[in-house]
Design a protein around this motif. Structure first.
Motif, PDB file in Angstrom:
ATOM      1  N   GLN A 278       0.801  -1.212   0.000  1.00 34.75           N
ATOM      2  CA  GLN A 278       0.000   0.000   0.000  1.00 34.75           C
ATOM      3  C   GLN A 278       0.843   1.275   0.000  1.00 34.75           C
ATOM      4  O   GLN A 278       0.483   2.268  -0.608  1.00 34.75           O
ATOM      5  CB  GLN A 278      -0.921   0.015   1.227  1.00 34.75           C
TER       6      GLN A 278
ATOM      7  N   LYS B  95      -0.726   2.850  -3.099  1.00 36.55           N
ATOM      8  CA  LYS B  95      -1.611   4.015  -3.061  1.00 36.55           C
ATOM      9  C   LYS B  95      -0.908   5.272  -2.552  1.00 36.55           C
ATOM     10  O   LYS B  95      -1.304   6.386  -2.871  1.00 36.55           O
ATOM     11  CB  LYS B  95      -2.821   3.723  -2.187  1.00 36.55           C
TER      12      LYS B  95
ATOM     13  N   TYR C  67      -2.641   3.008  -9.324  1.00 30.26           N
ATOM     14  CA  TYR C  67      -3.488   3.012  -8.127  1.00 30.26           C
ATOM     15  C   TYR C  67      -3.106   4.138  -7.160  1.00 30.26           C
ATOM     16  O   TYR C  67      -3.651   4.233  -6.069  1.00 30.26           O
ATOM     17  CB  TYR C  67      -3.392   1.667  -7.397  1.00 30.26           C
TER      18      TYR C  67
ATOM     19  N   GLU D 265      -2.784   7.357  -5.010  1.00 34.14           N
ATOM     20  CA  GLU D 265      -3.737   8.354  -4.510  1.00 34.14           C
ATOM     21  C   GLU D 265      -3.027   9.541  -3.861  1.00 34.14           C
ATOM     22  O   GLU D 265      -3.494  10.673  -3.969  1.00 34.14           O
ATOM     23  CB  GLU D 265      -4.691   7.715  -3.498  1.00 34.14           C
TER      24      GLU D 265
ATOM     25  N   SER E  40      -2.992   7.904 -12.542  1.00 30.24           N
ATOM     26  CA  SER E  40      -4.135   7.819 -11.638  1.00 30.24           C
ATOM     27  C   SER E  40      -4.828   9.168 -11.516  1.00 30.24           C
ATOM     28  O   SER E  40      -4.188  10.190 -11.173  1.00 30.24           O
ATOM     29  CB  SER E  40      -3.676   7.348 -10.266  1.00 30.24           C
TER      30      SER E  40
END
Length: 461
Positions: free
Chosen positions: A350, A396, A422, A424, A453
């Motif tokens: 992550q 992310k 992915y 963020e 993204s």
């Protein structure tokens, strides 16, 4: 009208708490303030006696301790008052060290810290054996000797620590090849174990075995020329309840990892030996079993040297199914060859943290970076599957620290933003010595970089 002495009117126990927060040398001086303060040091909970390393040093009056001073304090302290006892001195100059330790433990001491500044001092381990001691720190020149052997019942072995939770060994000498192992096994409640050994010769024998420890720090062999050849041979970890591992050492020839299934977080700084022959890498070491023991971790930190050790000394890489947070540090003399494989073997990653983007240019970094020469990159694309490890990575959050604003770093950021679908959140910590206008230009350029993204947001620190 005289000033009212409100402090002196406090209860003895409260004044003892206040004095416990002061250096012991100052506590001793309060006994001459008045008759009220004459014996208040009896309620002090923390005692810290520190001597000076050089005999020719002329200390300020009251700054260092004397044998009489320590003996007086320990005998007059009301049991079970002492919670912490620290002794930092030239042990060779004092004949009462064993007595002081024994007396402090009789007074209910929970924390015991011993340090030798200049001379090696032999201490009998049995003097530390105690049913209430919770924290023990031994460092700098202490030489532990004892003749006990391991019995069926540990409490019969001569040194047993049923409540000890924290043990720190810093450059401690011990008799016997398995002495350290026996010491650890005689601490059934031990949770924190710190082993630091940066001197010569190295005294750590390369094994840690405990059924109870949760946090382990091993820092051994800061300088290769001072490192004991024996420590190349094998390292043995058996810690089924271990949660946090901080391991800094030269790579060993073999690792026996019996049980690290509870491990959640690991910080590794494993350094390569210089090759001793030109026929191959047989003398580099082998971390395959150690890396396999990390398969359940959630957070992993790797130093620049560890990246190369993973690449050169690991024969097979496990799948890190639980790994959520990967952090590594870059160095201009170290490559990223292992990073593509790490990302591929971390399907649920992550958060990716990178300290410094500049690293050694190699032909083995795959498509995780932009440093590979164009011709070599074209050959790799033809030979391998045309699937980017970054495109399949589920990261992310990307955190970059030490960003200097160079062209190479900008190209690398463009590569990350254009491949991590992915993504963020991107957090960038700037390390720019130029003026604010230049910093602003750097941030503006980064904000305008295209992103695969649509959710990606960039933040600066």
């Amino acid at each position: 009208m005289g000033h009212r002495d409100s402090i002196s009117n406090l209860p003895d126990e409260i004044l003892g708490k206040i004095l416990s927060s002061l250096p012991t040398k100052l506590v001793a001086s309060t006994s001459v303030l008045s008759k009220r303060w004459e014996n208040l040091f009896r309620f002090v909970e923390n005692l810290d006696f520190t001597d000076h390393p050089e005999p020719e040093f002329q200390p300020i009056p009251g700054h260092c301790f004397t044998s009489f001073m320590v003996t007086k304090f320990l005998k007059l302290i009301d049991p079970p008052c002492i919670k912490k006892f620290s002794l930092n001195c030239r042990y060779g100059d004092y004949d009462d060290v064993h007595t002081w330790i024994h007396t402090a433990l009789e007074r209910g001491c929970l924390e015991l810290h011993l340090q030798c500044q200049s001379r090696r001092r032999s201490l009998d381990l049995k003097v530390f054996s105690n049913n209430t001691l919770v924290k023990l720190t031994l460092s700098n020149g202490i030489f532990i000797v004892d003749d006990f052997t391991l019995h069926e019942h540990p409490e019969e072995a001569g040194a047993f620590f049923p409540k000890l939770k924290s043990l720190s060994l810093d450059g401690v000498w011990m008799t016997g090849d398995f002495y350290e192992l026996l010491l650890i096994e005689n601490c059934p409640s031990l949770e924190d174990l710190n082993i630091r050994d940066q001197g010569y010769p190295i005294t750590w024998k390369g094994y840690v075995s405990s059924a109870s420890i949760k946090r382990l720090l091993v820092s051994v062999g800061k300088f290769e020329e001072l490192y004991d050849e024996q420590c190349r041979r094998s390292v043995w970890f058996d810690a089924p309840t271990l949660v946090h591992l901080d391991y800094s050492c030269y790579v060993s020839s073999h690792y026996d990892v019996v049980d690290l299934d509870s491990l959640v977080e690991a910080r590794l700084d494993i350094r390569l030996w210089e090759p001793t022959n030109t026929d191959g890498d047989s003398d580099l070491g082998d971390v395959t079993h150690l890396v396999a023991g990390l398969r359940n971790i959630k957070s992993l930190y790797l130093s620049p040297d560890s990246l190369e050790v993973f690449y050169l000394c690991c024969k097979s890489m496990p799948v890190f199914a639980n790994l959520l947070r990967l952090s590594f540090e870059s160095d201009k003399e170290r490559g990223w060859q292992i990073v593509p494989l790490l990302l591929k073997r971390s399907p649920n990653l992550q958060t990716l943290l990178i300290k410094g983007l500049l690293h050694k240019v190699t032909n083995r970094c795959g498509d995780v970076c932009v440093c590979v020469p164009k011709k070599r990159k074209m050959m790799m694309m033809m030979e391998e599957e045309n699937v980017s490890c970054l495109s399949t990575c589920r990261v992310k959050v990307l955190e970059i620290s030490g960003y200097g604003g160079t062209c190479k770093e900008l190209k690398q950021m463009r590569h990350f933003l254009g491949k991590l679908k992915y993504l963020e959140t991107v957090k960038i910590s700037l390390q720019i010595e130029k003026n604010d206008n230049y910093r602003q230009r750097v941030t503006n350029v980064l904000k305008k970089l295209p992103r695969l993204s649509s959710k990606c947001q960039i933040h600066f620190f």
